[in-house]
Design a protein around this motif. Structure first.
Motif, PDB file in Angstrom:
ATOM      1  N   ARG A   1       0.829  -1.218   0.000  1.00  0.00           N
ATOM      2  CA  ARG A   1       0.000   0.000   0.000  1.00  0.00           C
ATOM      3  C   ARG A   1       0.861   1.265   0.000  1.00  0.00           C
ATOM      4  O   ARG A   1       0.529   2.243  -0.682  1.00  0.00           O
ATOM      5  CB  ARG A   1      -0.945  -0.027   1.205  1.00  0.00           C
ATOM      6  N   SER A   2       1.972   1.229   0.722  1.00  0.00           N
ATOM      7  CA  SER A   2       2.833   2.416   0.771  1.00  0.00           C
ATOM      8  C   SER A   2       3.444   2.725  -0.595  1.00  0.00           C
ATOM      9  O   SER A   2       3.753   3.881  -0.895  1.00  0.00           O
ATOM     10  CB  SER A   2       3.938   2.229   1.813  1.00  0.00           C
ATOM     11  N   LEU A   3       3.606   1.700  -1.417  1.00  0.00           N
ATOM     12  CA  LEU A   3       4.159   1.880  -2.766  1.00  0.00           C
ATOM     13  C   LEU A   3       3.075   2.138  -3.811  1.00  0.00           C
ATOM     14  O   LEU A   3       3.383   2.327  -4.983  1.00  0.00           O
ATOM     15  CB  LEU A   3       4.959   0.638  -3.169  1.00  0.00           C
ATOM     16  N   GLY A   4       1.817   2.101  -3.379  1.00  0.00           N
ATOM     17  CA  GLY A   4       0.720   2.330  -4.305  1.00  0.00           C
ATOM     18  C   GLY A   4       0.384   1.139  -5.175  1.00  0.00           C
ATOM     19  O   GLY A   4      -0.259   1.288  -6.222  1.00  0.00           O
ATOM     20  N   LEU A   5       0.802  -0.056  -4.746  1.00  0.00           N
ATOM     21  CA  LEU A   5       0.534  -1.250  -5.552  1.00  0.00           C
ATOM     22  C   LEU A   5      -0.884  -1.752  -5.366  1.00  0.00           C
ATOM     23  O   LEU A   5      -1.459  -2.354  -6.276  1.00  0.00           O
ATOM     24  CB  LEU A   5       1.521  -2.362  -5.174  1.00  0.00           C
ATOM     25  N   VAL A   6      -1.444  -1.540  -4.189  1.00  0.00           N
ATOM     26  CA  VAL A   6      -2.839  -1.880  -3.906  1.00  0.00           C
ATOM     27  C   VAL A   6      -3.435  -0.773  -3.048  1.00  0.00           C
ATOM     28  O   VAL A   6      -2.710  -0.020  -2.386  1.00  0.00           O
ATOM     29  CB  VAL A   6      -2.991  -3.242  -3.165  1.00  0.00           C
ATOM     30  N   GLU A   7      -4.766  -0.697  -3.052  1.00  0.00           N
ATOM     31  CA  GLU A   7      -5.453   0.308  -2.245  1.00  0.00           C
ATOM     32  C   GLU A   7      -6.295  -0.301  -1.134  1.00  0.00           C
ATOM     33  O   GLU A   7      -6.542   0.339  -0.122  1.00  0.00           O
ATOM     34  CB  GLU A   7      -6.345   1.181  -3.139  1.00  0.00           C
ATOM     35  N   ARG A   8      -6.740  -1.529  -1.320  1.00  0.00           N
ATOM     36  CA  ARG A   8      -7.612  -2.156  -0.328  1.00  0.00           C
ATOM     37  C   ARG A   8      -6.897  -2.285   1.010  1.00  0.00           C
ATOM     38  O   ARG A   8      -5.712  -2.580   1.071  1.00  0.00           O
ATOM     39  CB  ARG A   8      -8.076  -3.543  -0.798  1.00  0.00           C
ATOM     40  N   LYS A   9      -7.644  -2.063   2.095  1.00  0.00           N
ATOM     41  CA  LYS A   9      -7.073  -2.107   3.439  1.00  0.00           C
ATOM     42  C   LYS A   9      -6.983  -3.524   3.986  1.00  0.00           C
ATOM     43  O   LYS A   9      -6.144  -3.817   4.838  1.00  0.00           O
ATOM     44  CB  LYS A   9      -7.900  -1.251   4.392  1.00  0.00           C
ATOM     45  N   ALA A  10      -7.843  -4.399   3.533  1.00  0.00           N
ATOM     46  CA  ALA A  10      -7.884  -5.761   4.076  1.00  0.00           C
ATOM     47  C   ALA A  10      -6.770  -6.611   3.485  1.00  0.00           C
ATOM     48  O   ALA A  10      -6.479  -6.532   2.283  1.00  0.00           O
ATOM     49  CB  ALA A  10      -9.230  -6.406   3.780  1.00  0.00           C
ATOM     50  N   ASN A  11      -6.132  -7.413   4.343  1.00  0.00           N
ATOM     51  CA  ASN A  11      -5.131  -8.358   3.863  1.00  0.00           C
ATOM     52  C   ASN A  11      -5.815  -9.712   3.634  1.00  0.00           C
ATOM     53  O   ASN A  11      -5.630 -10.666   4.377  1.00  0.00           O
ATOM     54  CB  ASN A  11      -4.004  -8.486   4.891  1.00  0.00           C
ATOM     55  N   ASP A  12      -6.620  -9.757   2.582  1.00  0.00           N
ATOM     56  CA  ASP A  12      -7.455 -10.924   2.332  1.00  0.00           C
ATOM     57  C   ASP A  12      -7.192 -11.491   0.929  1.00  0.00           C
ATOM     58  O   ASP A  12      -6.296 -11.037   0.215  1.00  0.00           O
ATOM     59  CB  ASP A  12      -8.934 -10.579   2.528  1.00  0.00           C
ATOM     60  N   ARG A  13      -7.994 -12.469   0.568  1.00  0.00           N
ATOM     61  CA  ARG A  13      -7.788 -13.148  -0.712  1.00  0.00           C
ATOM     62  C   ARG A  13      -7.905 -12.175  -1.894  1.00  0.00           C
ATOM     63  O   ARG A  13      -7.099 -12.248  -2.833  1.00  0.00           O
ATOM     64  CB  ARG A  13      -8.798 -14.292  -0.857  1.00  0.00           C
ATOM     65  N   ARG A  14      -8.862 -11.287  -1.846  1.00  0.00           N
ATOM     66  CA  ARG A  14      -9.041 -10.358  -2.961  1.00  0.00           C
ATOM     67  C   ARG A  14      -7.807  -9.469  -3.133  1.00  0.00           C
ATOM     68  O   ARG A  14      -7.379  -9.217  -4.264  1.00  0.00           O
ATOM     69  CB  ARG A  14     -10.292  -9.506  -2.727  1.00  0.00           C
ATOM     70  N   THR A  15      -7.220  -9.036  -2.037  1.00  0.00           N
ATOM     71  CA  THR A  15      -6.011  -8.222  -2.137  1.00  0.00           C
ATOM     72  C   THR A  15      -4.853  -9.039  -2.690  1.00  0.00           C
ATOM     73  O   THR A  15      -4.056  -8.543  -3.493  1.00  0.00           O
ATOM     74  CB  THR A  15      -5.658  -7.621  -0.764  1.00  0.00           C
ATOM     75  N   VAL A  16      -4.739 -10.296  -2.267  1.00  0.00           N
ATOM     76  CA  VAL A  16      -3.718 -11.181  -2.830  1.00  0.00           C
ATOM     77  C   VAL A  16      -3.888 -11.272  -4.350  1.00  0.00           C
ATOM     78  O   VAL A  16      -2.912 -11.171  -5.109  1.00  0.00           O
ATOM     79  CB  VAL A  16      -3.809 -12.596  -2.215  1.00  0.00           C
ATOM     80  N   GLU A  17      -5.110 -11.459  -4.789  1.00  0.00           N
ATOM     81  CA  GLU A  17      -5.366 -11.596  -6.224  1.00  0.00           C
ATOM     82  C   GLU A  17      -5.009 -10.311  -6.968  1.00  0.00           C
ATOM     83  O   GLU A  17      -4.393 -10.364  -8.044  1.00  0.00           O
ATOM     84  CB  GLU A  17      -6.834 -11.962  -6.444  1.00  0.00           C
ATOM     85  N   GLU A  18      -5.377  -9.167  -6.411  1.00  0.00           N
ATOM     86  CA  GLU A  18      -5.089  -7.891  -7.073  1.00  0.00           C
ATOM     87  C   GLU A  18      -3.590  -7.624  -7.123  1.00  0.00           C
ATOM     88  O   GLU A  18      -3.057  -7.203  -8.159  1.00  0.00           O
ATOM     89  CB  GLU A  18      -5.810  -6.756  -6.347  1.00  0.00           C
ATOM     90  N   LEU A  19      -2.909  -7.850  -6.005  1.00  0.00           N
ATOM     91  CA  LEU A  19      -1.472  -7.590  -5.953  1.00  0.00           C
ATOM     92  C   LEU A  19      -0.719  -8.544  -6.874  1.00  0.00           C
ATOM     93  O   LEU A  19       0.182  -8.125  -7.621  1.00  0.00           O
ATOM     94  CB  LEU A  19      -0.975  -7.726  -4.513  1.00  0.00           C
ATOM     95  N   THR A  20      -1.090  -9.820  -6.863  1.00  0.00           N
ATOM     96  CA  THR A  20      -0.401 -10.785  -7.720  1.00  0.00           C
ATOM     97  C   THR A  20      -0.643 -10.483  -9.191  1.00  0.00           C
ATOM     98  O   THR A  20       0.274 -10.623 -10.021  1.00  0.00           O
ATOM     99  CB  THR A  20      -0.844 -12.215  -7.380  1.00  0.00           C
ATOM    100  N   ALA A  21      -1.850 -10.055  -9.536  1.00  0.00           N
ATOM    101  CA  ALA A  21      -2.145  -9.709 -10.931  1.00  0.00           C
ATOM    102  C   ALA A  21      -1.231  -8.581 -11.410  1.00  0.00           C
ATOM    103  O   ALA A  21      -0.724  -8.607 -12.543  1.00  0.00           O
ATOM    104  CB  ALA A  21      -3.611  -9.320 -11.074  1.00  0.00           C
ATOM    105  N   LEU A  22      -1.006  -7.613 -10.541  1.00  0.00           N
ATOM    106  CA  LEU A  22      -0.124  -6.502 -10.904  1.00  0.00           C
ATOM    107  C   LEU A  22       1.318  -6.992 -11.059  1.00  0.00           C
ATOM    108  O   LEU A  22       2.009  -6.646 -12.014  1.00  0.00           O
ATOM    109  CB  LEU A  22      -0.213  -5.420  -9.831  1.00  0.00           C
ATOM    110  N   LEU A  23       1.765  -7.812 -10.125  1.00  0.00           N
ATOM    111  CA  LEU A  23       3.140  -8.312 -10.185  1.00  0.00           C
ATOM    112  C   LEU A  23       3.352  -9.223 -11.385  1.00  0.00           C
ATOM    113  O   LEU A  23       4.463  -9.298 -11.919  1.00  0.00           O
ATOM    114  CB  LEU A  23       3.485  -9.034  -8.884  1.00  0.00           C
TER     115      LEU A  23
END
Length: 258
Positions: free
Chosen positions: A209-231
């Motif tokens: 979040r500090s790098l602007g890679l994701v915006e969601r606050k929850a450390n959940d499955r949806r955030t994993v999916e969003e972050l991995t998609a970007l990476l």
């Protein structure tokens, strides 16, 4: 992801942390002690399962857990040595002897039927699913329940698969699947590194979040999916390479604030 400075930071930090020097203070050291696939798999699952909290304590308790198994995880599992563990023996924080017994009963069933966890994963066709880690845990949980009078145990593997980030299993799969020959062992070929998901915990989530890679606050499955998609856009064949970067950047910030 278009900021070249962020991309350069991720690449340089991942390359810096993904080095042999990382091994000595990380739980990855424990599966690396073994040569047989079965020993590596069992050590990976068990050590990843207690990999939360202070890293020094995690490594100390992984040592203790493997010592309970006579440093022979596969033989200990198949001989049902775990049945002698006291239910109330504390292994790591909220993981006790009864949890280890639950886990190993199910793994014993898997190994008796398939010979290895990788063969079980292949039989369950996890490579053909969109989210192999979650599919694998669903299948393993089923076998754990069957071996324990129909009961599940979230201390072993998460049960809330619709929402869990599955951090510890994603980390174990990073160890088993990534094959660059540096830190991770790369002993599995049932799925490819491109199918892995980032092991997301509070630390990695805050850095992302500090790098602007994701915006969601929850450390959940949806955030994993969003972050991995970007990476995956940055490194399609090996997105969790950047797990090292997010770990390293966060540790530097943590140390700077001490």
């Amino acid at each position: 992801m278009t900021d070249p400075d962020i991309i350069d930071l991720l690449n340089s930090e991942a390359a810096r942390i993904n080095s042999p020097a990382f091994i000595a203070n990380d739980p990855v050291q424990f599966p690396r002690r073994f040569n047989s696939l079965q020993d590596i798999e069992i050590a990976s699952l068990l050590c990843a399962s207690i990999a939360w909290g202070n890293r020094k304590m995690i490594c100390s308790n992984c040592n203790k857990m493997l010592a309970l198994m006579d440093n022979d995880p596969y033989a200990y599992t198949m001989e049902a040595g775990y049945e002698d563990l006291p239910d109330g023996m504390n292994i790591h924080r909220t993981f006790f002897g009864r949890n280890m017994k639950h886990f190993l009963r199910g793994l014993r069933s898997i190994y008796a039927g398939h010979g290895s966890l990788q063969a079980f994963a292949a039989a369950e066709h996890i490579a053909g699913t969109t989210h192999p880690a979650w599919s694998l845990v669903e299948a393993v949980n089923r076998r754990l329940a069957e071996a324990n009078s129909g009961c599940g145990d979230s201390r072993c593997l998460p049960l809330n698969l619709a929402t869990t980030a599955l951090k510890r299993v994603n980390m174990a799969l990073r160890w088993l699947v990534r094959d660059d020959g540096i830190v991770d062992l790369g002993v599995w070929d049932v799925i490819s590194p491109s199918q892995l998901y980032i092991p997301l915990d509070v630390h990695v989530g805050n850095v992302a979040r500090s790098l602007g890679l994701v915006e969601r606050k929850a450390n959940d499955r949806r955030t994993v999916e969003e972050l991995t998609a970007l990476l995956r856009e940055l490194r399609p064949h090996d997105p969790v390479f950047y797990d090292y970067a997010l770990f390293g950047i966060g540790m530097e910030s943590k140390n700077a604030n001490k």
